[in-house]
Motif scaffolding. Structure first.
Motif, PDB file in Angstrom:
ATOM      1  N   GLU A  42       0.820  -1.204   0.000  1.00  0.00           N
ATOM      2  CA  GLU A  42       0.000   0.000   0.000  1.00  0.00           C
ATOM      3  C   GLU A  42       0.859   1.261   0.000  1.00  0.00           C
ATOM      4  O   GLU A  42       0.422   2.307  -0.430  1.00  0.00           O
ATOM      5  CB  GLU A  42      -0.919   0.012   1.217  1.00  0.00           C
ATOM      6  N   VAL A  43       2.078   1.166   0.481  1.00  0.00           N
ATOM      7  CA  VAL A  43       2.945   2.323   0.619  1.00  0.00           C
ATOM      8  C   VAL A  43       3.812   2.530  -0.627  1.00  0.00           C
ATOM      9  O   VAL A  43       4.094   3.638  -1.015  1.00  0.00           O
ATOM     10  CB  VAL A  43       3.836   2.175   1.875  1.00  0.00           C
ATOM     11  N   ASP A  45       4.373   2.496  -4.555  1.00  0.00           N
ATOM     12  CA  ASP A  45       3.590   2.573  -5.780  1.00  0.00           C
ATOM     13  C   ASP A  45       4.332   1.987  -6.978  1.00  0.00           C
ATOM     14  O   ASP A  45       3.738   1.343  -7.824  1.00  0.00           O
ATOM     15  CB  ASP A  45       3.216   4.032  -6.059  1.00  0.00           C
ATOM     16  N   LYS A  46       5.660   2.201  -7.022  1.00  0.00           N
ATOM     17  CA  LYS A  46       6.419   1.781  -8.201  1.00  0.00           C
ATOM     18  C   LYS A  46       7.889   1.640  -7.837  1.00  0.00           C
ATOM     19  O   LYS A  46       8.403   2.387  -7.014  1.00  0.00           O
ATOM     20  CB  LYS A  46       6.241   2.843  -9.289  1.00  0.00           C
ATOM     21  N   ARG A  96       5.146  -2.371 -10.763  1.00  0.00           N
ATOM     22  CA  ARG A  96       4.044  -1.566 -10.261  1.00  0.00           C
ATOM     23  C   ARG A  96       3.355  -2.277  -9.104  1.00  0.00           C
ATOM     24  O   ARG A  96       3.269  -3.493  -9.076  1.00  0.00           O
ATOM     25  CB  ARG A  96       3.015  -1.291 -11.362  1.00  0.00           C
ATOM     26  N   ARG A  97       2.856  -1.521  -8.189  1.00  0.00           N
ATOM     27  CA  ARG A  97       2.045  -1.899  -7.037  1.00  0.00           C
ATOM     28  C   ARG A  97       2.294  -3.295  -6.481  1.00  0.00           C
ATOM     29  O   ARG A  97       3.216  -3.488  -5.723  1.00  0.00           O
ATOM     30  CB  ARG A  97       0.582  -1.672  -7.377  1.00  0.00           C
ATOM     31  N   SER A 131       9.134  11.310  -1.554  1.00  0.00           N
ATOM     32  CA  SER A 131       8.444  10.248  -2.282  1.00  0.00           C
ATOM     33  C   SER A 131       9.356   9.358  -3.120  1.00  0.00           C
ATOM     34  O   SER A 131       8.927   8.293  -3.547  1.00  0.00           O
ATOM     35  CB  SER A 131       7.362  10.844  -3.190  1.00  0.00           C
ATOM     36  N   LYS A 163       4.190   6.243  -1.941  1.00  0.00           N
ATOM     37  CA  LYS A 163       2.967   7.011  -2.016  1.00  0.00           C
ATOM     38  C   LYS A 163       2.972   8.078  -0.936  1.00  0.00           C
ATOM     39  O   LYS A 163       3.398   7.830   0.189  1.00  0.00           O
ATOM     40  CB  LYS A 163       1.752   6.123  -1.824  1.00  0.00           C
ATOM     41  N   THR A 164       2.505   9.258  -1.299  1.00  0.00           N
ATOM     42  CA  THR A 164       2.363  10.326  -0.325  1.00  0.00           C
ATOM     43  C   THR A 164       0.881  10.706  -0.267  1.00  0.00           C
ATOM     44  O   THR A 164       0.181  10.620  -1.268  1.00  0.00           O
ATOM     45  CB  THR A 164       3.192  11.569  -0.701  1.00  0.00           C
ATOM     46  N   PHE A 165       0.431  11.080   0.899  1.00  0.00           N
ATOM     47  CA  PHE A 165      -0.979  11.436   1.084  1.00  0.00           C
ATOM     48  C   PHE A 165      -1.061  12.850   1.616  1.00  0.00           C
ATOM     49  O   PHE A 165      -0.425  13.153   2.620  1.00  0.00           O
ATOM     50  CB  PHE A 165      -1.651  10.466   2.062  1.00  0.00           C
ATOM     51  N   ALA A 167      -1.878  12.806  -2.431  1.00  0.00           N
ATOM     52  CA  ALA A 167      -0.983  12.634  -3.585  1.00  0.00           C
ATOM     53  C   ALA A 167      -0.734  13.988  -4.236  1.00  0.00           C
ATOM     54  O   ALA A 167      -1.646  14.759  -4.445  1.00  0.00           O
ATOM     55  CB  ALA A 167      -1.609  11.664  -4.581  1.00  0.00           C
ATOM     56  N   ARG A 169       0.281  15.987  -7.506  1.00  0.00           N
ATOM     57  CA  ARG A 169       0.289  15.779  -8.965  1.00  0.00           C
ATOM     58  C   ARG A 169       0.557  17.063  -9.662  1.00  0.00           C
ATOM     59  O   ARG A 169       0.239  18.093  -9.296  1.00  0.00           O
ATOM     60  CB  ARG A 169      -1.024  15.187  -9.418  1.00  0.00           C
TER      61      ARG A 169
END
Length: 169
Positions: A42-43, A45-46, A96-97, A131, A163-165, A167, A169
């Motif tokens: 979950e943390v 992303d790539k 990915r993920r 990130s 991942k940052t919360f 996100a 962009r």
């Protein structure tokens, strides 16, 4: 858990508990128990891989080194010219993920405890824009199926996108 929290250090434990309420005390629902193993997926992303192949290197050997992490058919090739007109090949691939969990498990299994400790100690220097976590693995060791951190420029460059919360962009 209390012993683990004490070893992690008060600052890190508090920060983690603030970001993910309930984590320090453990899951309280069946869904939380089931999702607990997903934590790292979950943390992350790539995970991106890049290797430069100089004219004096065997491109197939560098491809084999990258194949430790990704399927050979997912490796892309870009040709470029160096400063002195020499050809440089750039090999890139990404996970990915859900695929990232296997890579992280491989890192934990293969890196020595000293290298893992070094990553923890250098975390702030390796993390860019909160990130992108960067590390380099020795190309020769990866070709032989082993993982080893290196500071050399002749390495497999790995960037882990965290991942940052919320996100950005």
């Amino acid at each position: 858990r209390p012993a683990l929290a004490a070893r992690a250090g008060a600052r890190g434990t508090r920060a983690l508990a603030q970001r993910r309420p309930g984590l320090a005390s453990g899951p309280t629902t069946a869904k939380a128990s089931r999702d607990r193993g997903k934590g790292i997926r979950e943390v992350i992303d790539k995970v991106s891989f890049r290797a430069f192949v100089a004219a004096t290197e065997d491109e197939n050997r560098v491809r084999e080194a990258l194949s430790v992490f990704v399927s050979p058919d997912r490796i892309t090739r870009t040709a470029a010219l160096g400063h002195f007109g020499n050809e440089i090949v750039i090999l890139e691939a990404a996970l990915r993920r859900k695929e990232t969990a296997a890579f992280l498990s491989l890192l934990r299994e293969q890196l020595s405890s000293q290298e893992l400790q070094r990553l923890r100690q250098e975390m702030e220097e390796r993390l860019v824009d909160e990130s992108h976590f960067h590390l380099r693995l020795d190309k020769q060791a990866a070709y032989k199926g082993m993982l080893q951190l290196t500071d050399s420029a002749d390495a497999l460059d790995i960037t882990i996108l965290v991942k940052t919360f919320p996100a950005r962009r």
